[in-house]
Design an enzyme around this catalytic site. Structure first.
Site, PDB file in Angstrom:
ATOM      1  N   LYS A   1       0.658  -2.329   2.852  1.00 43.81           N
ATOM      2  CA  LYS A   1      -0.785  -2.377   2.622  1.00 43.81           C
ATOM      3  C   LYS A   1      -1.075  -2.896   1.216  1.00 43.81           C
ATOM      4  CE  LYS A   1      -3.391   1.378   1.880  1.00 43.81           C
ATOM      5  NZ  LYS A   1      -4.226   1.014   0.732  1.00 43.81           N
TER       6      LYS A   1
ATOM      7  N   ASP B   1      -6.307  -4.003   2.682  1.00 46.89           N
ATOM      8  CA  ASP B   1      -7.208  -2.839   2.622  1.00 46.89           C
ATOM      9  C   ASP B   1      -8.197  -3.034   1.478  1.00 46.89           C
ATOM     10  OD1 ASP B   1      -8.319  -0.265   2.642  1.00 46.89           O
ATOM     11  OD2 ASP B   1      -6.619   0.622   1.582  1.00 46.89           O
TER      12      ASP B   1
ATOM     13  N   LYS C   1     -11.599  -3.048   2.341  1.00 49.94           N
ATOM     14  CA  LYS C   1     -12.792  -2.330   2.814  1.00 49.94           C
ATOM     15  C   LYS C   1     -14.080  -3.113   2.591  1.00 49.94           C
ATOM     16  CE  LYS C   1     -10.684   2.185   1.751  1.00 49.94           C
ATOM     17  NZ  LYS C   1      -9.505   1.795   0.967  1.00 49.94           N
TER      18      LYS C   1
ATOM     19  N   ASP D   1     -20.768  -5.433   2.900  1.00 51.12           N
ATOM     20  CA  ASP D   1     -21.770  -6.301   2.267  1.00 51.12           C
ATOM     21  C   ASP D   1     -22.725  -6.755   3.363  1.00 51.12           C
ATOM     22  OD1 ASP D   1     -23.063  -8.195   0.510  1.00 51.12           O
ATOM     23  OD2 ASP D   1     -21.201  -8.348  -0.625  1.00 51.12           O
TER      24      ASP D   1
ATOM     25  N   THR E   1     -10.447   9.677   2.804  1.00 55.16           N
ATOM     26  CA  THR E   1      -9.687  10.929   2.843  1.00 55.16           C
ATOM     27  C   THR E   1      -9.808  11.723   1.545  1.00 55.16           C
ATOM     28  OG1 THR E   1      -7.806   9.524   2.343  1.00 55.16           O
ATOM     29  CG2 THR E   1      -7.967  10.333   4.583  1.00 55.16           C
TER      30      THR E   1
ATOM     31  N   ARG F   1       1.124  13.646   3.304  1.00 56.61           N
ATOM     32  CA  ARG F   1       1.979  14.189   2.257  1.00 56.61           C
ATOM     33  C   ARG F   1       3.134  14.968   2.875  1.00 56.61           C
ATOM     34  NH1 ARG F   1      -0.114  10.993  -0.096  1.00 56.61           N
ATOM     35  NH2 ARG F   1      -1.199  10.997  -2.091  1.00 56.61           N
TER      36      ARG F   1
ATOM     37  N   ARG G   1       1.827   6.986  -2.699  1.00 58.98           N
ATOM     38  CA  ARG G   1       2.591   7.607  -3.778  1.00 58.98           C
ATOM     39  C   ARG G   1       3.848   8.363  -3.362  1.00 58.98           C
ATOM     40  NH1 ARG G   1      -3.067   9.531  -6.262  1.00 58.98           N
ATOM     41  NH2 ARG G   1      -3.481   9.340  -4.025  1.00 58.98           N
TER      42      ARG G   1
HETATM   43  O1  C5P Z   1      -0.856   7.400  -2.509  1.00 58.71           O
HETATM   44  P1  C5P Z   1      -1.537   7.728  -1.216  1.00 58.71           P
HETATM   45  O2  C5P Z   1      -0.560   8.062  -0.102  1.00 58.71           O
HETATM   46  O3  C5P Z   1      -2.624   8.774  -1.398  1.00 58.71           O
HETATM   47  O4  C5P Z   1      -2.247   6.362  -0.792  1.00 58.71           O
HETATM   48  C1  C5P Z   1      -3.141   6.286   0.280  1.00 58.71           C
HETATM   49  C2  C5P Z   1      -3.606   4.871   0.377  1.00 58.71           C
HETATM   50  O5  C5P Z   1      -4.521   4.775   1.466  1.00 58.71           O
HETATM   51  C3  C5P Z   1      -4.348   4.375  -0.857  1.00 58.71           C
HETATM   52  O6  C5P Z   1      -3.997   3.012  -0.999  1.00 58.71           O
HETATM   53  C4  C5P Z   1      -5.818   4.525  -0.499  1.00 58.71           C
HETATM   54  O7  C5P Z   1      -6.608   3.534  -1.107  1.00 58.71           O
HETATM   55  C5  C5P Z   1      -5.793   4.305   1.008  1.00 58.71           C
HETATM   56  N1  C5P Z   1      -6.869   4.890   1.769  1.00 58.71           N
HETATM   57  C6  C5P Z   1      -7.208   6.233   1.724  1.00 58.71           C
HETATM   58  N2  C5P Z   1      -8.238   6.707   2.471  1.00 58.71           N
HETATM   59  C7  C5P Z   1      -8.918   5.888   3.282  1.00 58.71           C
HETATM   60  C8  C5P Z   1      -8.577   4.522   3.348  1.00 58.71           C
HETATM   61  C9  C5P Z   1      -7.537   4.053   2.582  1.00 58.71           C
HETATM   62  O8  C5P Z   1      -6.547   6.993   1.032  1.00 58.71           O
HETATM   63  N3  C5P Z   1      -9.875   6.386   4.062  1.00 58.71           N
END
Ligand code: C5P
Length: 253
Positions: A41, A68, A70, A73, A132, A194, A224
């Site tokens: 992504k 991604d 998003k 507009d 999220t 996680r 992460r």
């Molecule tokens: O590091 P982590 O696992 O939290 O990354 C989640 C990824 O998913 C990030 O790139 C974040 O921008 C993306 N994301 C999100 N929630 C959404 C859409 C995309 O966390 N609803």
């Protein structure tokens, strides 16, 4: 299906978020992980620093890219961006479902036209519902008095009605969407994953890979916990292992 097939199948459901600043860092992560996951992504950070040329280069190297950024507009502008995104050869991109039906239909129509004109594969286009990192308080701050669940369901129904290919939701809403929408082939993408031993960072609604895999999510987005791991390959393998154990041999995905 034997265990190797199942493992390979689960691998294709894992999307790694390349949340880094430079092409070098992204390319290093891709070369480490390309055999371990289904897609990569590219989000706002990397897209802002390295732009479309890196996205095209990554897509041309044979990996599946989820752009991604998003889009949100006026319909005409999103349509133009969607056509350009489709021409980059990517696998998936997203638009904010809160942009409304006219905007979502414009994105789908423009991407479709561009792909037909140039004989390209149409990327999956998915609607972002509620981030999220947001909770009811965050919704209320912006004047939305629905619960997170109500909002996610409303936006998912709208996204499906517009003919898009799926939605981005937290794993907590995956089961509800799967059970209430019942649109064949409508896919559910879930960030906010996680592993049980990891910190939550800024994500407020998280599940483990096993929980998300059993909750009806088609694709798991992980940033992460993999990108920040000392051994990324091992971190990715551990996640796929958890998904495989949760899925079991009868899992349809
Ligand atoms: O590091 P982590 O696992 O939290 O990354 C989640 C990824 O998913 C990030 O790139 C974040 O921008 C993306 N994301 C999100 N929630 C959404 C859409 C995309 O966390 N609803």
């Amino acid at each position: 299906m034997d265990n190797t097939d199942l493992h390979e199948k689960q691998k294709r459901r894992l999307i790694v978020a390349l949340d880094v600043s430079t092409a070098d860092e992204a390319l290093e992560a891709v070369s480490e992980l390309r055999g371990e996951v289904g897609a990569f992504k590219v989000g706002l950070q990397l897209f802002t620093s390295e732009g479309a040329s890196l996205v095209k280069r990554l897509a041309a190297s044979g990996i599946e890219i989820f752009l991604d950024v998003k889009y949100h507009d006026i319909p005409n502008t999103v349509a133009g961006a969607a056509a350009e995104a489709a021409k980059m050869g990517i696998w998936m991109f997203n638009v904010h479902a809160s942009g409304g039906s006219e905007m979502m239909k414009a994105a789908l129509g423009a991407a479709n036209d561009a792909c037909e004109r140039e004989s390209l594969r149409l990327p999956k286009i998915v609607g972002v519902t509620v981030l999220t990192s947001s909770d009811r308080q965050a919704l209320s701050e912006t004047g939305i008095e629905q619960t997170v669940e109500e909002r996610v369901l409303q936006l998912s129904e709208l996204t499906a009605k517009c003919g898009l290919h799926g939605v981005v939701v937290s794993p907590f809403e995956a089961r509800m969407i799967r059970d209430s929408l019942r649109v064949p082939g409508f896919e559910i993408v879930t960030p906010g994953i996680r592993p049980s031993n990891a910190t939550h960072d800024d994500q407020k609604r998280v599940m483990t890979p096993a929980q998300a895999a059993s909750a009806g999510s088609d694709y798991l987005v992980v940033g992460r916990p993999i990108m920040g791991a000392g051994d990324r390959v091992e971190a990715a393998r551990q996640i796929v292992k958890e998904m495989t154990e949760a899925a079991g041999p009868t899992d349809p995905r």
